[in-house]
Write a protein that holds these residues in place. Structure first.
Motif, PDB file in Angstrom:
ATOM      1  N   THR A 152      47.023  39.322  45.142  1.00 51.97           N
ATOM      2  CA  THR A 152      48.338  39.503  44.543  1.00 51.97           C
ATOM      3  C   THR A 152      48.578  40.897  43.977  1.00 51.97           C
ATOM      4  OG1 THR A 152      47.599  38.766  42.374  1.00 51.97           O
ATOM      5  CG2 THR A 152      48.424  37.069  43.885  1.00 51.97           C
ATOM      6  N   GLY A 153      47.504  41.664  43.776  1.00 55.63           N
ATOM      7  CA  GLY A 153      47.635  42.996  43.196  1.00 55.63           C
ATOM      8  C   GLY A 153      47.702  42.988  41.685  1.00 55.63           C
ATOM      9  N   SER A 154      47.499  41.836  41.072  1.00 55.03           N
ATOM     10  CA  SER A 154      47.584  41.714  39.619  1.00 55.03           C
ATOM     11  C   SER A 154      46.667  40.588  39.157  1.00 55.03           C
ATOM     12  CB  SER A 154      49.016  41.395  39.212  1.00 55.03           C
ATOM     13  OG  SER A 154      49.083  41.099  37.838  1.00 55.03           O
ATOM     14  N   VAL A 155      46.240  40.670  37.910  1.00 58.21           N
ATOM     15  CA  VAL A 155      45.461  39.569  37.337  1.00 58.21           C
ATOM     16  C   VAL A 155      46.298  38.771  36.341  1.00 58.21           C
ATOM     17  CG1 VAL A 155      43.194  40.614  37.666  1.00 58.21           C
ATOM     18  CG2 VAL A 155      44.476  41.106  35.583  1.00 58.21           C
ATOM     19  N   THR A 156      47.599  39.045  36.303  1.00 58.91           N
ATOM     20  CA  THR A 156      48.503  38.312  35.428  1.00 58.91           C
ATOM     21  C   THR A 156      48.808  36.948  36.048  1.00 58.91           C
ATOM     22  OG1 THR A 156      49.503  40.385  34.715  1.00 58.91           O
ATOM     23  CG2 THR A 156      50.744  38.367  34.279  1.00 58.91           C
ATOM     24  N   VAL A 157      48.558  35.898  35.279  1.00 60.17           N
ATOM     25  CA  VAL A 157      48.765  34.537  35.770  1.00 60.17           C
ATOM     26  C   VAL A 157      49.758  33.831  34.851  1.00 60.17           C
ATOM     27  CG1 VAL A 157      47.643  32.323  36.278  1.00 60.17           C
ATOM     28  CG2 VAL A 157      46.395  34.456  36.634  1.00 60.17           C
ATOM     29  N   GLN A 159      32.542  38.282  32.134  1.00 62.03           N
ATOM     30  CA  GLN A 159      32.759  38.117  33.572  1.00 62.03           C
ATOM     31  C   GLN A 159      34.199  38.457  33.938  1.00 62.03           C
ATOM     32  OE1 GLN A 159      31.461  34.062  33.859  1.00 62.03           O
ATOM     33  NE2 GLN A 159      29.431  34.657  34.572  1.00 62.03           N
ATOM     34  N   LEU A 160      35.152  38.060  33.115  1.00 59.47           N
ATOM     35  CA  LEU A 160      36.553  38.365  33.381  1.00 59.47           C
ATOM     36  C   LEU A 160      36.811  39.867  33.266  1.00 59.47           C
ATOM     37  CD1 LEU A 160      38.280  35.398  31.572  1.00 59.47           C
ATOM     38  CD2 LEU A 160      38.145  35.778  34.027  1.00 59.47           C
ATOM     39  N   ALA A 161      36.171  40.520  32.307  1.00 61.63           N
ATOM     40  CA  ALA A 161      36.335  41.965  32.146  1.00 61.63           C
ATOM     41  C   ALA A 161      35.844  42.697  33.402  1.00 61.63           C
ATOM     42  CB  ALA A 161      35.578  42.449  30.912  1.00 61.63           C
ATOM     43  N   GLU A 162      34.739  42.221  33.983  1.00 62.59           N
ATOM     44  CA  GLU A 162      34.222  42.819  35.209  1.00 62.59           C
ATOM     45  C   GLU A 162      35.206  42.686  36.371  1.00 62.59           C
ATOM     46  OE1 GLU A 162      30.404  41.162  36.093  1.00 62.59           O
ATOM     47  OE2 GLU A 162      29.569  41.765  34.167  1.00 62.59           O
ATOM     48  N   LEU A 163      36.041  41.644  36.340  1.00 62.92           N
ATOM     49  CA  LEU A 163      37.034  41.427  37.396  1.00 62.92           C
ATOM     50  C   LEU A 163      38.314  42.211  37.165  1.00 62.92           C
ATOM     51  CD1 LEU A 163      36.572  37.587  37.877  1.00 62.92           C
ATOM     52  CD2 LEU A 163      35.820  39.402  39.413  1.00 62.92           C
ATOM     53  N   GLY A 164      38.402  42.886  36.016  1.00 66.86           N
ATOM     54  CA  GLY A 164      39.571  43.715  35.759  1.00 66.86           C
ATOM     55  C   GLY A 164      40.603  43.115  34.840  1.00 66.86           C
ATOM     56  N   VAL A 165      40.279  42.024  34.162  1.00 63.11           N
ATOM     57  CA  VAL A 165      41.214  41.403  33.235  1.00 63.11           C
ATOM     58  C   VAL A 165      41.168  42.208  31.932  1.00 63.11           C
ATOM     59  CG1 VAL A 165      41.798  39.307  31.968  1.00 63.11           C
ATOM     60  CG2 VAL A 165      40.871  39.151  34.285  1.00 63.11           C
TER      61      VAL A 165
END
Length: 56
Positions: free
Chosen positions: A4-9, A46-52
């Motif tokens: 999606t190009g974003s981690v905003t859900v 783990q989420l920080a590593e994914l770019g959140v």
């Protein structure tokens, strides 16, 4: 993020996940909201590593 190009859900988002050939509905938006409110827990690294961003 790659899809999606974003981690905003959005809170109401439901993601279809295939597990062993069976499709399951995962309430991803609610999970993200709950995880965000529990900052400092193991999932955060783990989420920080994914770019959140808020997980840092």
């Amino acid at each position: 993020m790659a899809r999606t190009g974003s981690v905003t859900v959005p809170r109401g988002h439901v993601e279809a996940v295939d597990i062993d050939g069976n499709e399951h509905a995962v309430k991803l938006g609610i999970w993200m909201t709950n995880t965000k409110s529990r900052r400092g827990k193991p999932d955060q690294a783990q989420l920080a590593e994914l770019g959140v961003g808020w997980a840092r």
